[in-house]
Design a protein around this motif. Sequence first.
Motif: not given
Length: 576
Positions: A102-103, A218-226
Amino acid sequence: MLRPWLSSGAVRALSRAPRSLRPILIPRNNFSSASNLQIDRVPLRKQLKQDAKSLKAQKKQRKENEEASRQEWELTVGVEIHAQLDTAAKLFSRAATSTSATPNSNVALFDLAFPGSQPKFQPATLLPALRAAIALNCQIQPVSRFDRKHYFYQDQPSGYQITQYYEPFARNGYIDLFDYDGIAPEDGERVRIDIQQVQMEQDTAKSQEYPGPTSTQLLDFNRVSHPLIEIITLPQIHSPATAAACVRKLQSILQACGAVTTGMELGGLRADINVSIRRRSEVLGGLGQRTEIKNLSSFKAVEDAIIAEKNRQIAVLESGGKVLGETRGWTIGSTETHLLRGKEGAVDYRYMPDPDIPPLVIGEDLITRLQESLPMAPDTLLLQLIGPEYGLPIEDAKPLIELDDGARLEYYQDVVDILHKNGLDKSTKAVLARMAGNWVLHELGGLLTKADQTWHADIVPAQSLADLIDHLKRGLVTGPMAKQVLASIFDGDRRPVPQLLEEDNLLLRPLSREEYISLAESAIALNPKMVEQIRGKQLGKLGWFVGQMMRMGEKGRVEAPKAEMILRELILGEKA
């Protein structure tokens, strides 16, 4: 809008008339008088031939133009690959990595740049990065450091990206590309591309734009720092086809060593391409001004975008203009690249060592252990598949390696292993391995394409396919019947193959020679003209007679090779 000169009522009446009685309705302004009215009718078949001839001429002209362009201009390309590493945690936090969660559900405070939060390097993220660098023949640096690359965009909450600019963890690698990888013919059978460096860095947030009056993003921060690795090649590529082959080969190597999550198709790998042009007569003046094409997401996009940018730069220079250092984009289906922004340099990014992250120290023992456990390289695997053990043609071996992130190859090897357990001699094993390759790639692949399904190993159990091939090889079932059985298993029939063949009465009950002769004579009697054509050396028509015999005979009992042998005997007088 142009209107016919008949009333709507008259048009409706004519539409119900027989086609041969309907007039041709022509807008008023298409002719000036009845005397110069002329309708050219072109038969459809002739029109199709003309269109095909025109398309062929266009392709020939395009090829000639490309060759002329290549003789005058030298293209130089460098590749930058950004690949998501296959890790459980992010690069600088313990938040989980996931592409389907989930985002904004897997986010640590540091990922959002909360004041006071600190990065904490996760050592496990280094392992897939090291496997990738070793597979790319790089020199692993005993000490490397992280830097801050400053730029401001909504998908970068801290205002900078943590990367390795000055002291990356790997340098001086290379990959070899071969003619079977799809390189340009002018590059010969083999070309080596040097890798300048491989660096670790963090990914950005995922942006999703919704069109409309408010232009919502819209921004999904799940990917930040992957965790990412960036692979930077030297500018040593001189053709679009070889550049695409380079990206394809890099992806296959990263997948083979288990370093990455997915490939280009699912967004786990992105390519940036640097393109420059110079006249071959000016080679002493250094490379031309380069432009960068960002975020290419398919191998075809890589090739098409390079061709478009090459043509654009040539047109600029030939018109007396100057190529500017720019960052450009590419849209699938386009014929031109488009400007995104002016090209940034190291000064614009204000690179600086990150003061919050200590140096990364890599021990020699870890490198040795990873080298010893690295899976087989794609080129080595290809040589094995086309070697005596499997005997596959290279046209089958390469797709097996590249399809479905290697899952298709694992399935194929499972099928072959089951077949080999029968203890047959080596020559028979090679025959079975080639048969298995054909059935896994073409027969099963055709069913997947027709059903528009993605690959998964349970769609037809490896044991079922191996049993089916074994029955076919032993002559217990015909080829067409085996294909019918495969389709039944594909559609969900999970009975063991021997049971399925027995219960559905599909096992081959061979015809006698007399029965084959009777079928052949019946087919021949119905088609005497075609018999004369075959005797006139039109041997391709024998296949038609074989098909007639298979239709006339009991389903599943007529074997094509035996049917053709009898036909040759009766029509051409050949003796078995």
